[in-house]
Design a protein around this motif. Structure first.
Motif, mmCIF file in Angstrom:
data_model
loop_
_atom_site.group_PDB
_atom_site.id
_atom_site.type_symbol
_atom_site.label_atom_id
_atom_site.label_comp_id
_atom_site.label_asym_id
_atom_site.label_seq_id
_atom_site.Cartn_x
_atom_site.Cartn_y
_atom_site.Cartn_z
ATOM 1 N N ASP A 189 -2.392 50.444 69.408
ATOM 2 C CA ASP A 189 -2.544 50.567 67.953
ATOM 3 C C ASP A 189 -1.362 49.932 67.216
ATOM 4 O OD1 ASP A 189 -0.891 52.490 68.962
ATOM 5 O OD2 ASP A 189 -1.642 54.130 67.714
ATOM 6 N N TYR A 190 -0.161 50.063 67.792
ATOM 7 C CA TYR A 190 0.998 49.406 67.170
ATOM 8 C C TYR A 190 0.831 47.887 67.198
ATOM 9 C CZ TYR A 190 3.869 53.544 66.428
ATOM 10 O OH TYR A 190 4.364 54.735 65.958
ATOM 11 N N ARG A 191 0.358 47.429 68.338
ATOM 12 C CA ARG A 191 0.176 45.980 68.491
ATOM 13 C C ARG A 191 -0.744 45.440 67.395
ATOM 14 N NH1 ARG A 191 0.176 41.793 72.401
ATOM 15 N NH2 ARG A 191 -1.839 40.730 72.514
ATOM 16 N N LYS A 192 -1.843 46.156 67.171
ATOM 17 C CA LYS A 192 -2.804 45.719 66.154
ATOM 18 C C LYS A 192 -2.222 45.797 64.750
ATOM 19 C CE LYS A 192 -7.341 46.710 68.136
ATOM 20 N NZ LYS A 192 -8.455 47.669 68.088
ATOM 21 N N PHE A 196 -10.415 39.250 65.140
ATOM 22 C CA PHE A 196 -9.107 39.062 64.503
ATOM 23 C C PHE A 196 -7.990 39.656 65.365
ATOM 24 C CE2 PHE A 196 -5.704 40.724 61.706
ATOM 25 C CZ PHE A 196 -5.228 39.527 61.194
ATOM 26 N N TYR A 197 -8.345 40.667 66.169
ATOM 27 C CA TYR A 197 -7.329 41.354 66.977
ATOM 28 C C TYR A 197 -7.317 40.897 68.433
ATOM 29 C CZ TYR A 197 -7.007 44.244 62.852
ATOM 30 O OH TYR A 197 -6.816 44.665 61.561
ATOM 31 N N SER A 198 -7.999 39.772 68.729
ATOM 32 C CA SER A 198 -8.059 39.363 70.135
ATOM 33 C C SER A 198 -6.736 38.729 70.551
ATOM 34 C CB SER A 198 -9.220 38.387 70.359
ATOM 35 O OG SER A 198 -8.962 37.194 69.658
ATOM 36 N N ARG A 216 5.592 38.877 67.821
ATOM 37 C CA ARG A 216 4.131 38.983 67.905
ATOM 38 C C ARG A 216 3.652 38.173 69.111
ATOM 39 N NH1 ARG A 216 5.624 41.813 65.141
ATOM 40 N NH2 ARG A 216 4.789 42.978 66.863
ATOM 41 N N GLY A 217 2.647 38.653 69.773
ATOM 42 C CA GLY A 217 2.113 37.925 70.918
ATOM 43 C C GLY A 217 2.948 38.184 72.170
ATOM 44 N N GLU A 218 2.512 37.597 73.272
ATOM 45 C CA GLU A 218 3.188 37.821 74.548
ATOM 46 C C GLU A 218 4.443 36.955 74.644
ATOM 47 O OE1 GLU A 218 2.292 39.989 76.913
ATOM 48 O OE2 GLU A 218 0.640 40.657 75.631
ATOM 49 N N LEU A 219 5.501 37.525 75.216
ATOM 50 C CA LEU A 219 6.671 36.721 75.521
ATOM 51 C C LEU A 219 6.359 35.812 76.704
ATOM 52 C CD1 LEU A 219 9.645 39.253 75.316
ATOM 53 C CD2 LEU A 219 9.211 37.336 73.802
ATOM 54 N N SER A 220 6.910 34.619 76.690
ATOM 55 C CA SER A 220 6.764 33.756 77.858
ATOM 56 C C SER A 220 7.547 34.397 79.013
ATOM 57 C CB SER A 220 7.333 32.380 77.569
ATOM 58 O OG SER A 220 8.735 32.463 77.405
ATOM 59 N N ASP A 221 7.217 34.011 80.239
ATOM 60 C CA ASP A 221 7.920 34.571 81.398
ATOM 61 C C ASP A 221 9.415 34.309 81.297
ATOM 62 O OD1 ASP A 221 5.459 35.237 82.178
ATOM 63 O OD2 ASP A 221 5.273 33.736 83.774
ATOM 64 N N ASP A 222 9.741 33.092 80.904
ATOM 65 C CA ASP A 222 11.157 32.740 80.790
ATOM 66 C C ASP A 222 11.893 33.643 79.814
ATOM 67 O OD1 ASP A 222 10.572 30.653 82.446
ATOM 68 O OD2 ASP A 222 11.937 29.294 81.393
ATOM 69 N N ALA A 223 11.257 33.878 78.687
ATOM 70 C CA ALA A 223 11.906 34.705 77.671
ATOM 71 C C ALA A 223 12.085 36.113 78.210
ATOM 72 C CB ALA A 223 11.080 34.712 76.394
#
Lengths: 393, 456
Positions: free
Chosen positions: B4-7, B286-288, B421-428
């Motif tokens: 829910d936080y993510r959204k 919108f939340y995908s 927002r969104g996924e961090l890259s593996d490197d990050a």
């Protein structure tokens, strides 16, 4: 594309090692071969340079009639051929003319001229028609079609002009050979420039751009240590920038296009002093630049284009200045020009359109010539226009 | 991070300029997140005190005119900064976001402060209202009338500038369902649209061409209002606007199915912008995952986001202008009538370096590098010292207060979850794991210097 492939595709393609100067070998290693191809240096006059007080029609009465206070007097003109002379402040440029290194193209412009600085500058940058809005610049599209790396187009500034932005490759903007390197110098940026898997979305685009910036900045920084010019340049912005460009060129960098600007040409009031100062700065800088390149055997592969977004109204205004106009002159400087001297006739002050000079040469014909004969790429692919090409270079 | 936080954080990064943990906690348990954003009855206007308009400009001496112009320039700068403030503190995030969007859509260069305030408030009042009213009011604003030469559009000598852009950029899209001849005739329909000296709209009856026109195959003696009506009857107009909205609020690459869906919603609800936005923000797609964090922040989003997060109050407010110029998005100063092209065009090597450095500069009171080439009327060599001074960012950050607004909860929402927002890259992710910092300020700067912070 993974990072390794990406780096491979943007790494130094070695050209045939004809002759590598000793100082380059010492700094860059024995296997280093400097770039030997052609280079274009663009100098932009921002604000609309008054061409009539730059290349002066000093035998034309209507010129003096239109500008009672601000015309350049006959005694202050450096005579060229026919009835044209250079503004007396431009001794250095006049010398280049006498040596056959300068071509002056008169009455350059485009159909339906726009008098807004920004729009007209955009038109020159993108090589678009007046009613067409493009998001890429003409040099950017050259980078797209012909280059693999940002550093192949370098602009001396903190921000990159539209001219240098392609769809895929956008040039590099830097103040000097070190600034970008230090901006990106941190453990965190170093680590993240090593990203292995680049996905195709915007996150991938950012990481790819970071890797690219990192690599380019290091390349420029390393080359910056190779050659330090001891020629005397004016102590001005443009002087510093041209000196940096000369150093990059002599250090064998594979940059094809360099870009520098000189601002302050919007002379609505008290034009004479302002413009004279700027023209002197330009002339002294370019003169030093050419000498520096010649000394290092690099002038033969370099051509310099100087332009402004428009000229100015023929008639002066009440504040001792001039308002925005249309057609203007363009300078091309190089060692082996096809046509040095005056490329075409000077402006006709009797046949004005609403008080402005009428253009006879489309600026894109000049671009076409530079692309075809200097940078060796079919101009149609870059300009998408069907215009005759000039033959200056 | 809890779903829910993510959204919620995603919603507020698109429908506003972000939110902090404390704000999220206040909203997270509400049933309906979207309606409070989209149902705004009386949008706040940009309140700016301008001196009494004086109309005797023509009678002034050259020196007085010069002073007046100088004063105008100063006021225009102040309005720009005021708008930046408004965006970071306004009560209705979506009004702020929509106003910025419409400014890019109805792109207009404005130098006159009276015009700037009038235009901005036209956008604000209608930003979530009826698109029809919005187009009409923008066309009647002094800013647009001047920018696209409506004043020069006269019965005897029509000027097609506005008519062309109305079709091409504001409503239908380039070469979509209109012809060159339509443009000519539409220009005639808009003859007489003008404004008084003080900027209010005036219909100049004497300059209006009352004759018959043929537009979109229909013949009648149409005026400007009729034309807008006729354009809106075309579903292509709804589609074109929805394309731009989708790119700005959802994803830079359009999904045709979603586009058709929202086009119908917009068209069938009589171009009600609020209903359109409500539909988007309540859609599952919108939340995908591929939507969250897919957008490159515009420079204004980046600047306002930072200002908002840290309540930045620099000593010299002009740095906001310098930043806008440096990053390539200056309010009231779009590149041309087509607006800012956006997406990847925001980023090149040098600008990315600047943007990645920006958080550490602002949060450590550093020096902002300045671009010189934009100076058309100032000799760059005289200007350097002044510019150096301007580039100093002296912000006054209350770190303990900021920390209070970003209280982490390991299970629900970490600091990285709040800021990125969104996924961090593996490197990050690896980098963060290997370089764990203890001070809140250092962690914050570390996170904000990741490329992912440039996304939203």
């Amino acid at each position: 594309m993974n990072r390794r492939d990406f780096l491979k595709s943007t790494s130094l393609l070695t050209t045939g090692t004809l002759f590598t100067p000793l100082f380059l070998q010492q700094t860059m290693g024995k296997d280093f071969s400097p770039y030997q191809g052609k280079r274009l240096v663009v100098i932009q006059f921002s604000g609309g340079n008054d061409g009539l007080n730059t290349v002066v029609p000093y035998l034309d009465d209507s010129y003096y009639k239109a500008r009672p206070q601000i015309a350049i007097q006959k005694s202050d003109v450096l005579k060229l051929d026919n009835d044209l002379g250079l503004n007396g402040q431009m001794k250095g440029l006049a010398d280049l003319y006498d040596e056959g290194y300068l071509s002056v193209i008169n009455n350059v412009g485009y159909p339906n001229p726009n008098r807004s600085h920004f729009r007209s500058m955009d038109i020159w940058h993108t090589a678009s028609d007046t009613n067409e809005y493009l998001n890429t610049g003409w040099l950017g599209r050259y980078l797209d079609s012909h280059c693999t790396s940002a550093r192949e187009g370098i602009e001396m500034d903190n921000t990159l002009s539209l001219a240098m932005k392609g769809k895929h490759i956008k040039g590099l903007a830097l103040e000097d050979s070190k600034s970008l390197y230090f901006k990106l110098k941190s453990d965190q940026f170093n680590a993240l420039s090593e990203q292995e898997d680049l996905n195709e979305n915007n996150q991938g685009y950012l990481y790819k751009t970071l890797a690219e910036a990192h690599q380019s900045a290091k390349y420029v920084f390393d080359h910056g240590k190779v050659y330090s010019s001891n020629s005397a340049y004016p102590n001005s912005n443009l002087g510093h920038h041209l000196k940096s460009i000369a150093e990059m060129i002599v250090s064998g960098m594979d940059t094809k296009v360099y870009y520098a600007s000189l601002g302050g040409f919007d002379t609505h009031a008290n034009q004479k002093n302002k413009q004279n100062g700027l023209l002197k700065d330009y002339s002294d800088c370019v003169s030093a630049f050419v000498k520096d390149l010649k000394k290092n055997d690099a002038f033969k592969d370099t051509v310099i284009l100087t332009f402004s977004e428009f000229g100015r109204r023929v008639k002066q205004n009440a504040s001792g200045g001039t308002d925005h106009g249309a057609a203007n002159n363009v300078f091309i400087i190089g060692e082996n020009l096809k046509k040095a001297g005056l490329y075409n006739e000077g402006p006709n002050l009797k046949e004005l359109y609403r008080g402005d000079l009428v253009h006879q040469v489309d600026f894109r014909s000049i671009y076409a010539n530079l692309l075809d004969n200097w940078l060796k790429v079919d101009n149609h692919l870059i300009l998408n226009k069907n215009l005759p090409s000039l033959s200056v270079v | 991070m809890r779903k829910d936080y993510r959204k919620l954080l995603h919603l507020y990064s698109r429908a506003g300029f972000g939110m902090n943990k404390k704000e999220a906690d206040e909203v997270i348990n509400n049933k309906d997140w979207v309606t409070p954003l989209t149902a705004i009855k009386n949008p706040e206007l940009l309140e700016f005190d301008l001196p009494e308009f004086s109309s005797n400009y023509m009678q002034m001496s050259a020196d007085e005119k010069m002073d007046m112009r100088k004063e105008m320039r100063k006021l225009s700068r102040d309005i720009n900064i005021h708008w930046i403030d408004q965006m970071s503190t306004g009560n209705d995030p979506l009004i702020e976001k929509m106003t910025l969007f419409w400014h890019g859509h109805f792109a207009c260069r404005i130098v006159n402060p009276y015009d700037a305030v009038q235009y901005t408030n036209v956008l604000r009042s209608n930003s979530l209202g009826s698109f029809k009213t919005l187009v009409t009011e923008v066309a009647k604003s002094a800013a647009m009338i001047k920018y696209l030469h409506l004043r020069q559009n006269k019965k005897k000598s029509p000027n097609e500038d506005f008519a062309r852009e109305l079709c091409e950029l504001f409503t239908l899209g380039r070469d979509q369902e209109y012809t060159e001849n339509d443009v000519k005739e539409i220009a005639r329909a808009f003859t007489g649209w003008s404004n008084k000296k003080d900027g209010t709209y005036r219909f100049n009856e004497r300059q209006h061409d009352k004759g018959e026109k043929t537009i979109f195959g229909k013949t009648g003696n149409f005026d400007g209002d009729d034309v807008i009506e006729m354009i809106l009857e075309k579903k292509q107009c709804a589609r074109f606007i929805c394309q731009k909205i989708y790119k700005e609020f959802v994803h830079p690459d359009i999904n045709e199915k979603h586009l058709e869906e929202i086009t119908s919603v917009f068209y069938n609800n009589n171009y009600d912008i609020s209903i359109l936005m409500h539909h988007i923000f309540t859609s599952k797609w919108f939340y995908s995952n591929d939507v969250i964090g897919a957008k490159i922040k515009s420079p204004i989003e980046l600047i306002v986001g930072l200002k908002r997060t840290f309540d930045l109050q620099p000593k010299s407010e002009r740095v906001w202008l310098i930043l806008q110029r440096n990053l390539g998005q200056e309010l009231y100063f779009p590149p041309n009538v087509a607006g800012w092209p956006g997406d990847t065009t925001w980023i090149d090597s040098s600008r990315l370096a600047m943007r990645l450095r920006l958080p550490s500069i602002l949060l450590n009171n550093g020096i902002i590098p300045i671009a010189f080439k934009e100076d058309y009327d100032v000799n760059p060599n005289e200007n350097k010292r002044k510019m150096k001074k301007l580039g100093k960012f002296q912000g006054d950050i209350k770190w303990s207060k900021v920390e209070g607004l970003h209280q982490e909860e390991e299970k629900k929402c970490t600091l990285a979850d709040i800021m990125i927002r969104g996924e961090l890259s593996d490197d990050a992710q690896n980098y963060l794991d290997q370089h764990q910092l203890s001070s809140f300020k250092d962690r914050m700067i570390q996170l904000l210097s990741l490329p992912e912070y440039q996304l939203c």
